[in-house]
Design a protein around this motif. Structure first.
Motif, short mmCIF file in Angstrom:
data_model
loop_
_atom_site.label_atom_id
_atom_site.label_comp_id
_atom_site.label_asym_id
_atom_site.label_seq_id
_atom_site.Cartn_x
_atom_site.Cartn_y
_atom_site.Cartn_z
N LEU A 101 -37.24 -14.75 -108.47
CA LEU A 101 -37.68 -15.10 -109.83
C LEU A 101 -39.16 -15.46 -109.85
O LEU A 101 -39.89 -15.07 -110.77
N PHE A 102 -39.60 -16.19 -108.84
CA PHE A 102 -41.00 -16.59 -108.78
C PHE A 102 -41.92 -15.38 -108.67
O PHE A 102 -42.91 -15.26 -109.40
N VAL A 103 -41.60 -14.47 -107.75
CA VAL A 103 -42.45 -13.29 -107.55
C VAL A 103 -42.40 -12.38 -108.78
O VAL A 103 -43.43 -11.82 -109.18
N ALA A 104 -41.22 -12.21 -109.38
CA ALA A 104 -41.11 -11.37 -110.57
C ALA A 104 -41.95 -11.95 -111.71
O ALA A 104 -42.68 -11.21 -112.40
N THR A 105 -41.86 -13.26 -111.92
CA THR A 105 -42.67 -13.89 -112.96
C THR A 105 -44.15 -13.78 -112.65
O THR A 105 -44.98 -13.52 -113.53
N SER A 106 -44.51 -13.97 -111.38
CA SER A 106 -45.91 -13.86 -110.98
C SER A 106 -46.45 -12.46 -111.19
O SER A 106 -47.60 -12.28 -111.61
N ALA A 107 -45.62 -11.44 -110.92
CA ALA A 107 -46.07 -10.06 -111.09
C ALA A 107 -46.18 -9.67 -112.55
O ALA A 107 -47.17 -9.08 -112.99
N VAL A 108 -45.17 -10.02 -113.35
CA VAL A 108 -45.19 -9.66 -114.77
C VAL A 108 -46.27 -10.44 -115.52
O VAL A 108 -46.89 -9.92 -116.44
N SER A 109 -46.49 -11.68 -115.12
CA SER A 109 -47.56 -12.47 -115.74
C SER A 109 -48.91 -12.22 -115.09
O SER A 109 -49.89 -12.91 -115.42
N VAL A 110 -48.98 -11.26 -114.17
CA VAL A 110 -50.20 -10.87 -113.43
C VAL A 110 -50.93 -12.10 -112.90
O VAL A 110 -52.12 -12.29 -113.12
N THR A 111 -50.18 -12.94 -112.18
CA THR A 111 -50.75 -14.16 -111.60
C THR A 111 -51.18 -13.94 -110.16
O THR A 111 -52.34 -14.12 -109.81
N GLY A 112 -50.24 -13.57 -109.29
CA GLY A 112 -50.57 -13.34 -107.89
C GLY A 112 -50.08 -14.41 -106.96
O GLY A 112 -50.13 -14.23 -105.73
N LEU A 113 -49.62 -15.54 -107.48
CA LEU A 113 -49.02 -16.55 -106.61
C LEU A 113 -47.71 -16.02 -106.04
O LEU A 113 -46.93 -15.38 -106.75
N THR A 114 -47.45 -16.31 -104.78
CA THR A 114 -46.21 -15.86 -104.16
C THR A 114 -45.81 -16.80 -103.04
O THR A 114 -46.66 -17.24 -102.26
N PRO A 115 -44.53 -17.15 -102.97
CA PRO A 115 -44.07 -18.04 -101.89
C PRO A 115 -43.84 -17.31 -100.57
O PRO A 115 -43.63 -17.95 -99.54
N VAL A 116 -43.88 -15.98 -100.58
CA VAL A 116 -43.68 -15.18 -99.37
C VAL A 116 -44.85 -14.23 -99.22
O VAL A 116 -45.54 -13.90 -100.19
N ASN A 117 -45.09 -13.79 -98.01
CA ASN A 117 -46.17 -12.84 -97.75
C ASN A 117 -45.75 -11.46 -98.27
O ASN A 117 -44.73 -10.92 -97.86
N THR A 118 -46.53 -10.91 -99.17
CA THR A 118 -46.17 -9.64 -99.82
C THR A 118 -46.06 -8.51 -98.80
O THR A 118 -45.14 -7.67 -98.88
N ALA A 119 -46.95 -8.48 -97.83
CA ALA A 119 -46.94 -7.39 -96.85
C ALA A 119 -45.82 -7.52 -95.84
O ALA A 119 -45.26 -6.51 -95.38
N GLU A 120 -45.45 -8.74 -95.50
CA GLU A 120 -44.46 -8.96 -94.45
C GLU A 120 -43.04 -9.08 -94.98
O GLU A 120 -42.09 -8.71 -94.28
N HIS A 121 -42.87 -9.61 -96.17
CA HIS A 121 -41.51 -9.85 -96.67
C HIS A 121 -40.93 -8.63 -97.39
O HIS A 121 -39.75 -8.31 -97.18
N TRP A 122 -41.73 -7.96 -98.19
CA TRP A 122 -41.19 -6.89 -99.03
C TRP A 122 -41.33 -5.53 -98.36
O TRP A 122 -42.32 -5.25 -97.68
#
Length: 498
Positions: A101-122
């Motif tokens: 939910l955090f990453v989805a909200t961050s992406a749709v709201s074009v924020t960029g905050l993420t609790p996980v490393n985008t390159a390593e987790h996804w």
């Protein structure tokens, strides 16, 4: 022919409150459409789709701002579900709901905050989902509402145009349709140009055609939409010595933060200053002042810091001072650890994130026009002027009230959220305040506290990212359209202020 000579068919059908019986051959009148729907409800997929269509049409027609909030929430839930699936993660496991939910909200709201490393987790599929979410969110909230209304009713009503006009400051109600075309066309045009510029450099860095193309497309979308997501484990630290990439990302973030109404004016009037409207003049001048002023102060504060600018040469120090100023307003990219900056630089970054970018842009914050109007009001009060003026125009009192309301609302959200994070984390004020301002301003810069937060803290930032993206715009539009007529007026009295 007298009344007694009329035939039965010619005689009146109503007498003394009683109705003459109708012949069996006469057609029976059908009940109203609303009563038919009540008496004989439609069932099946077709009936359900029609009811859903009527519901969406009613919501969108009654209040596009409400439709925007509904659409925004539904889009976030859809991407949350997608990111929760096992194929979206690199290890094939289900991602926790609060993280998805955090990453989805961050992406749709074009924020960029993420609790996980985008390159390593996804996985690649997960990163592709984030890319699509950034693209949808970058189109803007009121743009989504207007496009939703167009998709349902095939046209924009007067109220829909008025609300969209107030949120986008187009100047004329007839420009709303043109602005929607500019939003879509400009977005894809800028992203295509950025991708064409970035792809060759990423191909050189990665040594792979497919990886270079993917990196170029991802960073072009992330930059223009001011999202700040990266697909490198160390962020941009491995790319900071490539001025081609650094300046391209800066240009993309700067263009995205101007706002689509400004872009539309620039496309029509080019650089003919006298033909620009007041909104464009205020946005451009305030943006340039913030970027140059922020770069100057960052350079002064961090020039001799060996952990930040002090490790580079003179040319790179100037370059990264400007880079930090541009990214602090909503970009979210960084080339060194935020925690290595001095406290005064962090405070300056807080202020830049709170202001954000232009109205109806991919940036967040209270918007530069809000800051400009408040500054002009202070100057007018200091001079003793009864009206607020700028560039040969008088700013309406309604605009001033909306600016004050947006500023107060933003400050209240930040105060409440910061107190909540301080209570949750037992941290001092600096790091929670930085994360809250980054979420509200949809910036994406982080001190690392986001990854350390418990689920309840992530929910606080999730709600703040949602409010920071849609709250001030929707609130300003509602205030601009709501007018209540008073039939009387109270006596005036001046309270003591200051």
């Amino acid at each position: 022919m007298t009344r007694h000579q009329r035939t039965p068919s010619q005689r009146p059908r109503w007498r003394t409150g009683r109705r003459i019986p109708t012949p069996s051959s006469a057609p029976v009148p059908r009940p109203p459409s609303a009563l038919r729907r009540t008496l004989v409800p439609r069932v099946g997929p077709r009936g359900a789709s029609q009811r859903l269509r009527r519901f969406v049409s009613g919501v969108a027609g009654a209040s596009p701002a409400r439709a925007a909030l509904l659409a925004f929430a539904l889009v976030i839930l859809v991407f949350t579900a997608l990111l929760s699936l096992p194929f979206a993660s690199r290890d094939g496991r289900i991602t926790a709901f609060h993280d998805a939910l955090f990453v989805a909200t961050s992406a749709v709201s074009v924020t960029g905050l993420t609790p996980v490393n985008t390159a390593e987790h996804w996985s690649f599929a997960g990163q592709l989902i984030i890319l699509v979410a950034m693209q949808i969110g970058g189109l803007g909230i009121l743009s989504m509402a207007a496009l939703l209304t167009l998709a349902v009713s095939k046209r924009l009503g007067v109220r829909s145009k008025l609300i969209t006009q107030e949120g986008m400051t187009t100047g004329q109600i007839g420009e709303v349709g043109s602005l929607l075309r500019v939003v879509v066309g400009t977005t894809f045009l800028f992203e295509a140009v950025l991708a064409v510029v970035l792809i060759p450099r990423f191909m050189v860095h990665t040594g792979s055609l497919t990886e270079g193309v993917w990196n170029g497309i991802f960073y072009s979308v992330s930059a223009f939409n001011n999202a700040g997501f990266t697909v490198h484990p160390d962020g941009l630290e491995s790319l900071l010595h490539d001025p081609w990439i650094v300046w391209t990302l800066m240009a993309g973030v700067f263009a995205g933060a101007l706002g689509f109404p400004v872009v539309m004016v620039l496309l029509k009037q080019r650089w003919r200053w006298t033909r620009w409207n007041l909104h464009t003049k205020l946005t451009v001048t305030t943006t340039v002042a913030l970027v140059l002023g922020g770069a100057l102060l960052i350079g002064v504060f961090e020039w001799f810091n060996p952990a930040t600018l002090g490790q580079f040469g003179v040319a790179d120090r100037i370059q990264f001072s400007l880079f930090g100023s541009v990214m602090s307003r909503s970009g979210g990219f960084n080339v060194y650890d935020i925690n290595d900056q001095y406290a005064e630089t962090l405070l300056l970054t807080d202020a830049l994130m709170f202001v954000g970018g232009g109205s109806a842009s991919t940036a967040g914050g209270i918007k530069v026009t809000t800051l400009a109007v408040m500054f002009l009001a202070i100057v007018a009060e200091a001079r003793g002027d009864r009206e607020v003026k700028a560039h040969g125009r008088t700013i309406t009192s309604e605009s001033l009230r909306v600016a004050i309301s947006v500023l107060a609302l933003g400050a209240t959200l930040i105060l409440v959220s910061t107190m909540a994070l301080v209570a949750i984390t037992d941290e001092t004020l600096q790091r929670p305040l930085f994360e809250v301002l980054s979420a509200f301003g949809t910036c994406g810069l982080t001190t690392g506290l986001t990854a350390e937060l418990p689920p309840v803290g992530k929910y606080v930032l999730t709600a703040l990212m949602f409010a920071g993206r849609v709250g001030t715009i929707t609130f300003a539009s509602a205030l601009a359209l709501r007018q209540r007529r008073n039939l009387f007026r109270y006596p005036e009295e001046r309270p003591i202020i200051g």
